[in-house]
Design an enzyme around this catalytic site. Sequence first.
Site, PDB file in Angstrom:
ATOM      1  N   PHE A   1      -0.805  31.945  38.284  1.00  0.00           N
ATOM      2  CA  PHE A   1       0.096  32.207  37.154  1.00  0.00           C
ATOM      3  C   PHE A   1       0.970  33.422  37.475  1.00  0.00           C
ATOM      4  CE2 PHE A   1       0.984  33.758  32.828  1.00  0.00           C
ATOM      5  CZ  PHE A   1       1.380  32.582  32.215  1.00  0.00           C
TER       6      PHE A   1
ATOM      7  N   TYR B   1      -6.368  32.933  23.218  1.00  0.00           N
ATOM      8  CA  TYR B   1      -5.489  32.113  22.367  1.00  0.00           C
ATOM      9  C   TYR B   1      -5.332  30.692  22.889  1.00  0.00           C
ATOM     10  CZ  TYR B   1      -2.054  33.820  25.816  1.00  0.00           C
ATOM     11  OH  TYR B   1      -1.409  34.162  26.968  1.00  0.00           O
TER      12      TYR B   1
HETATM   13  C1  LIG Z   1      -2.031  32.071  30.009  1.00  0.00           C
HETATM   14  C2  LIG Z   1      -2.317  32.843  31.248  1.00  0.00           C
HETATM   15  C3  LIG Z   1      -2.084  34.221  31.313  1.00  0.00           C
HETATM   16  C4  LIG Z   1      -1.412  34.911  30.145  1.00  0.00           C
HETATM   17  O1  LIG Z   1      -1.417  36.273  30.183  1.00  0.00           O
HETATM   18  P1  LIG Z   1      -0.875  37.076  28.917  1.00  0.00           P
HETATM   19  O2  LIG Z   1      -1.041  38.485  29.252  1.00  0.00           O
HETATM   20  O3  LIG Z   1      -1.684  36.619  27.737  1.00  0.00           O
HETATM   21  O4  LIG Z   1       0.550  36.681  28.715  1.00  0.00           O
HETATM   22  C5  LIG Z   1      -2.450  34.898  32.457  1.00  0.00           C
HETATM   23  N1  LIG Z   1      -3.018  34.253  33.508  1.00  0.00           N
HETATM   24  C6  LIG Z   1      -3.238  32.918  33.474  1.00  0.00           C
HETATM   25  C7  LIG Z   1      -3.868  32.235  34.642  1.00  0.00           C
HETATM   26  C8  LIG Z   1      -2.882  32.177  32.352  1.00  0.00           C
HETATM   27  O5  LIG Z   1      -3.069  30.867  32.324  1.00  0.00           O
END
Ligand SMILES: *Cc1c(COP(=O)(O)O)cnc(C)c1O
Length: 411
Positions: free
Chosen positions: A133, A235
């Site tokens: 991600f 979430y």
């Molecule tokens: C959804 C997701 C995030 C989200 O990070 P936030 O700080 O909540 O925006 C991070 N890493 C992965 C692998 C995700 O799927």
Amino acid sequence: MTITPTDFATCARELDKTDPLRDYPARFLGSDDPEIVAYLDGNSLGRPTRATAQRLAAFVTEGWGGRLIRGWDEHWFDLPLTIGDRIGATVLGAAAGQTTVGDSTTVLLYKLARGALALRPDRTEIVLDRDNFPTDRYLLESIATDLELTLRWIEPDVAGGVTTQEVVDAVSERTALVVLSHVAYRSGYLLDAPAVCAATHDAGALLLLDLCHSAGSVELELDTWAIDFAVGCTYKYLNGGPGAPAFAYVADAHQADFTQPIWGWMGRENPFEMAQGYVPAAGIRRVISGTPAIVGMLPIQDTLDLIEEVGMAAVRAKSMALTEFAIELGRNWLLPLGVQVSSPLDSARRGGHVTIDHPRFREVTPRLWQRGVIPDFRPPQGIRLGLSPLSTTFGEVLAGLSAIRDELLAY
Ligand SMILES: *Cc1c(COP(=O)(O)O)cnc(C)c1O
């Protein structure tokens, strides 16, 4: 024998009727809303439970409105650790005292990565992968720049994910930290976490796992697998609501030596003494920086209630049945239209979502949203079907894939 659409409809009805979790979709708000034909994005933003609607309303009047500042002494100060322990016990396979809730996943990843790197000061490399991600990649780029470390990139198969062999080949006596997602956000590939952890430890390095797409969809045994550090969203499958705070896990074995870089008063020993100089609180509390987002973490408890009723094994079994049904429908209805399944076909190596690819999906997705079929689009050409075991029905999977087929046939 060809399977007709009617057969699949019968099949979906039968699967819903015999589903051991069949009573759970109705526990979510909107399950009876005719405008929502198929919600297929529970892995990006889970639906609210009905219990959460009541909990939040009651909190405003009785908790916040009634207890006022007294709430901190009575309940809120410990809530990040109380909910953390429940996440640990119910979802993570983690004994008490190792999990806390707060910040976003991005911030917790940063804090834990920095804390982990400080435990391997003589080493110079972080192992990560190109398909993780974006936030995970960016913040490790930032840390590597600050600390003048080398990033060693694994280039995984995009329809699969990081193999144990790729980790074995990437780690060395230079590796300080390995950071990987347990379930890949795009393909849904499920990492062999215990094997990857063993390979990391064989090289003398530490493992930080991102559990955003795992928590509440696949079974986890962080303590048994000897995972060092983990973070994850609440979430997604834990239905905490938009921007709900994340969780962090620091294994007992590391806690005494662990420090994170954002020294705030709430993570200090005796915070209300307001004393000079930072001294980290004992245990997992030292992960906390400032005042935790109490309102934001309330809803997680309602999903934990549901998971405690049924157990993660039943959740995972439903999750596998949902993704298998989606793949079966995709194979029959969408492959002939040029769609590709870009997720592992072996259920044992797949998490709770399935990605399908087609060059038209960028245009198709908004049309699906208009008809109440709600997956998400992931560039360059993927539709991600996120199937949330407690809230998604087989009927929704059927309606969703049938809508995708109709939209593609309309061209
Ligand atoms: C959804 C997701 C995030 C989200 O990070 P936030 O700080 O909540 O925006 C991070 N890493 C992965 C692998 C995700 O799927």
